[in-house]
Design a protein around this motif. Structure first.
Motif, PDB file in Angstrom:
ATOM      1  N   TYR A   1       3.201 -38.095  22.058  1.00 47.74           N
ATOM      2  CA  TYR A   1       2.308 -37.018  21.614  1.00 47.74           C
ATOM      3  C   TYR A   1       2.873 -35.625  21.871  1.00 47.74           C
ATOM      4  O   TYR A   1       2.598 -34.695  21.123  1.00 47.74           O
TER       5      TYR A   1
ATOM      6  N   TYR B   1       4.980 -39.788  15.148  1.00 44.20           N
ATOM      7  CA  TYR B   1       3.674 -40.462  15.217  1.00 44.20           C
ATOM      8  C   TYR B   1       3.304 -41.101  13.873  1.00 44.20           C
ATOM      9  O   TYR B   1       2.908 -42.267  13.809  1.00 44.20           O
TER      10      TYR B   1
ATOM     11  N   ALA C   1      -9.604 -35.311  19.598  1.00 47.58           N
ATOM     12  CA  ALA C   1      -8.307 -36.003  19.718  1.00 47.58           C
ATOM     13  C   ALA C   1      -7.859 -36.425  18.311  1.00 47.58           C
ATOM     14  O   ALA C   1      -7.512 -37.579  18.064  1.00 47.58           O
ATOM     15  N   CYS C   2      -7.849 -35.433  17.426  1.00 53.10           N
ATOM     16  CA  CYS C   2      -7.572 -35.691  15.992  1.00 53.10           C
ATOM     17  C   CYS C   2      -6.130 -36.070  15.726  1.00 53.10           C
ATOM     18  O   CYS C   2      -5.801 -36.546  14.642  1.00 53.10           O
ATOM     19  N   GLY C   3      -5.242 -35.843  16.695  1.00 49.68           N
ATOM     20  CA  GLY C   3      -3.836 -36.186  16.496  1.00 49.68           C
ATOM     21  C   GLY C   3      -3.243 -35.429  15.325  1.00 49.68           C
ATOM     22  O   GLY C   3      -3.413 -34.206  15.202  1.00 49.68           O
TER      23      GLY C   3
ATOM     24  N   HIS D   1      -7.203 -39.160   9.908  1.00 51.74           N
ATOM     25  CA  HIS D   1      -8.544 -39.458   9.396  1.00 51.74           C
ATOM     26  C   HIS D   1      -9.091 -38.236   8.640  1.00 51.74           C
ATOM     27  O   HIS D   1      -9.705 -38.375   7.583  1.00 51.74           O
TER      28      HIS D   1
ATOM     29  N   ASP E   1      -7.319 -31.235  19.722  1.00 51.64           N
ATOM     30  CA  ASP E   1      -6.399 -32.163  20.375  1.00 51.64           C
ATOM     31  C   ASP E   1      -5.754 -31.419  21.540  1.00 51.64           C
ATOM     32  O   ASP E   1      -5.620 -30.195  21.525  1.00 51.64           O
ATOM     33  N   LEU E   2      -5.343 -32.189  22.534  1.00 55.83           N
ATOM     34  CA  LEU E   2      -4.694 -31.623  23.717  1.00 55.83           C
ATOM     35  C   LEU E   2      -3.307 -31.091  23.387  1.00 55.83           C
ATOM     36  O   LEU E   2      -2.845 -30.135  24.004  1.00 55.83           O
ATOM     37  N   ASN E   3      -2.658 -31.713  22.394  1.00 57.43           N
ATOM     38  CA  ASN E   3      -1.238 -31.435  22.173  1.00 57.43           C
ATOM     39  C   ASN E   3      -0.972 -30.611  20.917  1.00 57.43           C
ATOM     40  O   ASN E   3      -1.295 -31.033  19.801  1.00 57.43           O
TER      41      ASN E   3
ATOM     42  N   MET F   1       1.031 -32.216  17.951  1.00 58.35           N
ATOM     43  CA  MET F   1       0.244 -33.084  17.058  1.00 58.35           C
ATOM     44  C   MET F   1      -0.564 -32.197  16.094  1.00 58.35           C
ATOM     45  O   MET F   1      -0.618 -32.444  14.883  1.00 58.35           O
TER      46      MET F   1
ATOM     47  N   ALA G   1      -7.414 -28.117  22.508  1.00 63.87           N
ATOM     48  CA  ALA G   1      -8.451 -28.162  23.539  1.00 63.87           C
ATOM     49  C   ALA G   1      -8.426 -29.519  24.230  1.00 63.87           C
ATOM     50  O   ALA G   1      -8.051 -30.532  23.642  1.00 63.87           O
TER      51      ALA G   1
ATOM     52  N   LEU H   1     -11.584 -41.307  17.817  1.00 61.91           N
ATOM     53  CA  LEU H   1     -11.112 -42.616  17.344  1.00 61.91           C
ATOM     54  C   LEU H   1      -9.843 -43.078  18.052  1.00 61.91           C
ATOM     55  O   LEU H   1      -9.244 -42.353  18.839  1.00 61.91           O
ATOM     56  N   PHE H   2      -9.470 -44.305  17.718  1.00 60.33           N
ATOM     57  CA  PHE H   2      -8.220 -44.914  18.193  1.00 60.33           C
ATOM     58  C   PHE H   2      -8.159 -44.905  19.726  1.00 60.33           C
ATOM     59  O   PHE H   2      -7.106 -44.657  20.310  1.00 60.33           O
TER      60      PHE H   2
ATOM     61  N   SER I   1      -9.048 -42.878  21.936  1.00 62.32           N
ATOM     62  CA  SER I   1      -8.574 -41.663  22.613  1.00 62.32           C
ATOM     63  C   SER I   1      -9.406 -41.319  23.852  1.00 62.32           C
ATOM     64  O   SER I   1      -8.876 -40.796  24.836  1.00 62.32           O
TER      65      SER I   1
ATOM     66  N   TYR J   1      -8.271 -42.647  27.318  1.00 65.34           N
ATOM     67  CA  TYR J   1      -7.164 -42.068  28.098  1.00 65.34           C
ATOM     68  C   TYR J   1      -7.714 -41.408  29.368  1.00 65.34           C
ATOM     69  O   TYR J   1      -6.947 -41.115  30.287  1.00 65.34           O
ATOM     70  N   LEU J   2      -8.999 -41.123  29.367  1.00 65.65           N
ATOM     71  CA  LEU J   2      -9.631 -40.571  30.573  1.00 65.65           C
ATOM     72  C   LEU J   2      -9.879 -41.760  31.490  1.00 65.65           C
ATOM     73  O   LEU J   2     -10.590 -42.688  31.116  1.00 65.65           O
TER      74      LEU J   2
HETATM   75  C1  LIG Z   1      -3.970 -42.579  19.788  1.00 67.43           C
HETATM   76  S1  LIG Z   1      -3.827 -40.885  19.390  1.00 67.43           S
HETATM   77  C2  LIG Z   1      -5.129 -40.775  18.203  1.00 67.43           C
HETATM   78  C3  LIG Z   1      -4.923 -39.676  17.214  1.00 67.43           C
HETATM   79  C4  LIG Z   1      -5.847 -39.765  15.990  1.00 67.43           C
HETATM   80  N1  LIG Z   1      -7.246 -39.709  16.369  1.00 67.43           N
HETATM   81  C5  LIG Z   1      -5.559 -41.032  15.211  1.00 67.43           C
HETATM   82  O1  LIG Z   1      -6.473 -41.864  15.087  1.00 67.43           O
HETATM   83  O2  LIG Z   1      -4.435 -41.165  14.711  1.00 67.43           O
HETATM   84  C6  LIG Z   1      -4.537 -40.127  20.817  1.00 67.43           C
HETATM   85  C7  LIG Z   1      -4.648 -38.606  20.732  1.00 67.43           C
HETATM   86  O3  LIG Z   1      -5.428 -38.177  21.859  1.00 67.43           O
HETATM   87  C8  LIG Z   1      -4.954 -36.915  22.259  1.00 67.43           C
HETATM   88  N2  LIG Z   1      -5.474 -36.664  23.607  1.00 67.43           N
HETATM   89  C9  LIG Z   1      -5.184 -37.345  24.729  1.00 67.43           C
HETATM   90  N3  LIG Z   1      -5.883 -36.841  25.770  1.00 67.43           N
HETATM   91  C10 LIG Z   1      -6.646 -35.829  25.274  1.00 67.43           C
HETATM   92  C11 LIG Z   1      -7.569 -34.909  25.852  1.00 67.43           C
HETATM   93  N4  LIG Z   1      -7.862 -34.944  27.157  1.00 67.43           N
HETATM   94  N5  LIG Z   1      -8.174 -34.021  25.038  1.00 67.43           N
HETATM   95  C12 LIG Z   1      -7.877 -33.966  23.716  1.00 67.43           C
HETATM   96  N6  LIG Z   1      -6.993 -34.794  23.121  1.00 67.43           N
HETATM   97  C13 LIG Z   1      -6.380 -35.718  23.889  1.00 67.43           C
HETATM   98  C14 LIG Z   1      -3.443 -37.070  22.139  1.00 67.43           C
HETATM   99  O4  LIG Z   1      -2.779 -35.836  22.109  1.00 67.43           O
HETATM  100  C15 LIG Z   1      -3.328 -37.850  20.832  1.00 67.43           C
HETATM  101  O5  LIG Z   1      -3.193 -36.988  19.731  1.00 67.43           O
END
Ligand SMILES: C[S@@+](CC[C@H](N)C(=O)[O-])C[C@H]1O[C@@H](n2cnc3c(N)ncnc32)[C@H](O)[C@@H]1O
Length: 245
Positions: free
Chosen positions: A10, A17, A55-57, A61, A75-77, A80, A96, A113-114, A116, A119-120
């Motif tokens: 990411y 990706y 976490a739209c990546g 979608h 998204d955090l990154n 992406m 954010a 989705l996916f 995300s 990850y917490l």
């Molecule tokens: C598996 S990808 C999913 C991306 C997109 N939703 C998709 O379905 O393709 C996970 C995403 O979560 C984001 N992410 C992880 N931790 C996050 C956080 N604390 N806040 C916002 N985004 C976060 C990552 O940067 C990454 O883009």
């Protein structure tokens, strides 16, 4: 072959990706979500509902959902988000952290989705994040979460191989699952050919293993009723849909 150690897809390799998930059918997923939302919320056909993708990546979608919704993605990154912005210039994107954000706007639909959210790695952070979602939701809006696999479904020592190719890049991913207490760890080993060099790197993803009932309990405590949907194209991880009681 150039080798590097632990790398984040990411942050360091965001441009890969979409190659990695080339065979994931985002169009079919978006169509399913549109149907689900149409059946659940009322909105005037003259005005598009507002949707937030947390976490739209890279916006995979949103590129389909933007036909029906006014779209915002966080998204955090930034790497992406940069790809998402190129794909969908008319959407609003903001960097954010989902655990603590303030967009000064309320949405009719919030999706995450996916897996995300998972990850917490603790329920206190997830609770705080769902409070953020609720704060950004209209009173008759809905939240759609695609969870991670539940502890009873998750298998340790499972190996999967995926290969994808575009005109410019060939990529293989070998992933192996393991577990530390209530955390699922997926070690991913990538090999990439960009037309000049073959490089290789490793990335580990950690997801909280949580029964759906725990997430449903958190929603319940926030005043939200939930439904778990296990249907294609979300038959593997499912969807948890929440609406105010
Ligand atoms: C598996 S990808 C999913 C991306 C997109 N939703 C998709 O379905 O393709 C996970 C995403 O979560 C984001 N992410 C992880 N931790 C996050 C956080 N604390 N806040 C916002 N985004 C976060 C990552 O940067 C990454 O883009």
């Amino acid at each position: 072959m150039l080798m590097s150690g632990s790398v984040s897809l990411y942050t360091d390799k965001a441009s890969l990706y979409d190659v990695d998930y080339l065979s994931k059918d985002y169009a079919v997923e978006a169509t399913f979500l549109q149907q689900l939302i149409c059946n659940a919320i009322q909105y005037s056909p003259a005005e598009k509902p507002h949707l937030l993708d947390v976490a739209c990546g890279t916006g995979n979608h949103l590129q389909f959902l933007q036909e029906m919704f006014v779209c915002t993605g966080i998204d955090l990154n930034s790497s992406m988000l940069a790809i998402a912005k190129q794909k969908i210039p008319q959407a609003i994107f903001q960097q954010a952290d989902m655990t603590n954000f303030d967009l000064a706007e309320k949405f009719d639909v919030i999706i995450c989705l996916f897996s995300s959210l998972y990850y917490l790695l603790d329920t206190a952070l997830i609770t705080r994040t769902l409070q953020m979602f609720v704060r950004h939701l209209t009173s008759n809006g809905m939240i759609i979460i695609e969870p991670w696999l539940t502890p009873d479904k998750y298998e340790e020592g499972k190996c999967a191989v995926q290969a994808n190719q575009t005109a410019n890049v060939s990529l293989t991913r070998l992933s192996v699952s393991r577990r530390q207490r209530d955390v699922a760890l997926i070690d991913m080993y990538y090999t990439v050919y960009d037309g000049k060099n073959v490089t290789s790197f490793q990335d580990t993803h950690a997801f909280l293993l949580l029964p759906h009932t725990v997430l449903q309990g958190i929603f319940d405590s926030l005043g939200y009723a939930t439904e778990v949907i296990m249907k294609a194209p979300f038959q593997e991880r499912g969807l948890i849909v929440a609406k105010a009681k």
